[in-house]
Design a protein around this motif. Sequence first.
Motif, mmCIF file in Angstrom:
data_model
loop_
_atom_site.group_PDB
_atom_site.id
_atom_site.type_symbol
_atom_site.label_atom_id
_atom_site.label_comp_id
_atom_site.label_asym_id
_atom_site.label_seq_id
_atom_site.Cartn_x
_atom_site.Cartn_y
_atom_site.Cartn_z
ATOM 1 N N LEU A 80 4.740 -3.129 1.856
ATOM 2 C CA LEU A 80 4.387 -3.229 3.270
ATOM 3 C C LEU A 80 5.090 -4.387 3.966
ATOM 4 O O LEU A 80 5.298 -4.350 5.179
ATOM 5 C CB LEU A 80 2.870 -3.367 3.413
ATOM 6 C CG LEU A 80 2.076 -2.133 2.972
ATOM 7 C CD1 LEU A 80 0.581 -2.367 3.137
ATOM 8 C CD2 LEU A 80 2.495 -0.894 3.752
ATOM 9 N N ASP A 296 2.032 4.717 3.272
ATOM 10 C CA ASP A 296 0.603 4.402 3.207
ATOM 11 C C ASP A 296 -0.174 5.445 2.409
ATOM 12 O O ASP A 296 -1.142 5.117 1.710
ATOM 13 C CB ASP A 296 0.007 4.287 4.619
ATOM 14 C CG ASP A 296 0.236 2.912 5.237
ATOM 15 O OD1 ASP A 296 1.313 2.337 4.986
ATOM 16 O OD2 ASP A 296 -0.649 2.422 5.955
ATOM 17 N N ARG A 386 -4.665 -3.234 6.135
ATOM 18 C CA ARG A 386 -4.194 -1.972 5.554
ATOM 19 C C ARG A 386 -4.511 -1.902 4.064
ATOM 20 O O ARG A 386 -5.040 -0.890 3.579
ATOM 21 C CB ARG A 386 -2.691 -1.808 5.793
ATOM 22 C CG ARG A 386 -2.348 -1.453 7.233
ATOM 23 C CD ARG A 386 -0.867 -1.622 7.522
ATOM 24 N NE ARG A 386 -0.055 -0.546 6.993
ATOM 25 C CZ ARG A 386 1.267 -0.482 7.167
ATOM 26 N NH1 ARG A 386 1.906 -1.433 7.846
ATOM 27 N NH2 ARG A 386 1.960 0.530 6.671
#
Length: 472
Positions: A80, A296, A386
């Motif tokens: 990420l 994701d 996240r």
Amino acid sequence: MKIKLILLISLFCSTVLPQKLENELRHKLDSLLSEPFFAYTIPAVDIYDLTDNVNLYSGNNKLLLRPASITKLFTATAALLFQEDFKFSTEFHAHGVFEDSVFKGDIFIKCSGDPLLSENELSEFIDEIKNRGVKSIEGNIHADVTSFDTSRWGKGWMWDDDPYSYAPYVSAFNLNGNTVSVIVEKSNGNISSRSLPESRHIRIIGNLMFDESGVNIIEPGRYSHNDTIIIKLNGSINSGFTVDTINVSVDNPDKFSLSRFIELLETRGITFRGNAGFDKHENCDKKFFEIARPIDTVLTRMLKESDNLCAEAVLKAISSCCNEPPYKTGKGIELIDSLMSLIGTNKEEYRIVDGSGLSFYNLINTETVSKLWRYLFYNEPGIFVRIYNMLPIAGYDGTLKHKMTKPELKRRFRGKTGTLSGVSNLSGFVRDGNNHLLAVTVFFQNFIDNRKEALNYQEKIIELLLKFTGQK
């Protein structure tokens, strides 16, 4: 004067009381980690109050131990940080012409290592060409697997983990998690077995014995002959046996995935007349169909279910941020090294050689895991949220679905587990009695056949923290 004295007393109490409570917590944790189980088991603990930016407890937190699947937290963070918009893409390129019910030409499958690619998704492409009336393909089918290097197993993985599905071979053309399931059933005294998927490229050999006094143990062996995966089932079963599923890894995923694609064409009524093989595809302007997956989605599967194939594929793929293909595990490790520098960890304080944590070469300490959480919380809050939302929830889902199921614990902790032989690790978050967010990392290592007890002590630590009321 009286007012000054009251203010002084209030200030004194507000300082001493939290210290007293924190000392009480330390005393309780010290007592817990001094119980007989830890005479032979190494505990390492780091607990950090993110709300107040203060360490609440540390014990053996600099000791280098095996992180197991806690490694996936670093893989996810590196992904990420350096490739947050990356997507895995499987592209189908058609070079030829559609003439009535025949496609005359070549089809290229350009693969990027998607670890979640399924047969149902391959069937979506087949539906696309069927919708054009195609009943046969006269040409060749090529798979371009040059996006990944040929290193398919991790350093330091145990030889006897093969052929179990938790130690999968990774490739550019992954399918069904690079796993074959074998269902063994007993009916009317007879034992039968079948594979999922059913395929002419899979052959099962049963070598099971009846042992009335023994337990049901089925151990798979696997080898390949030409285009066929041969799975041999060894072990014994008793009269109480009914059904079992054994998941076996595929040792040549590229080849098997391409073979399954050809089979899917045939089973869905499309005749293939040509050759199938592997070739690099340079002409990318004829894209006919694409299966795209955001990173994701893959990271959520990786963290929730501790999926090792996802971790290894991600680590290779994210090196595309600054390297040309083929993408390699070693280049992904360089990104983790960069992450370690960002969080303030020196090279002497860790060793990471894979993305999943399956390797016994990996070494890390609980302090470094705590540093990771602190760095994300204070410097990268978007990424923190996240990852936080991807973590398993106690008693609810993922690898914590069947853990911490007591009402006082259920859904009150979320975090990543890490499990190897003699290893039980946990790292994640709990809110204390003051609603402070605590980052908790617990490593228990070098125990023998006491995993249940290790998990029980981890639950006790979480219970203590839930009740803790420190600074307000």
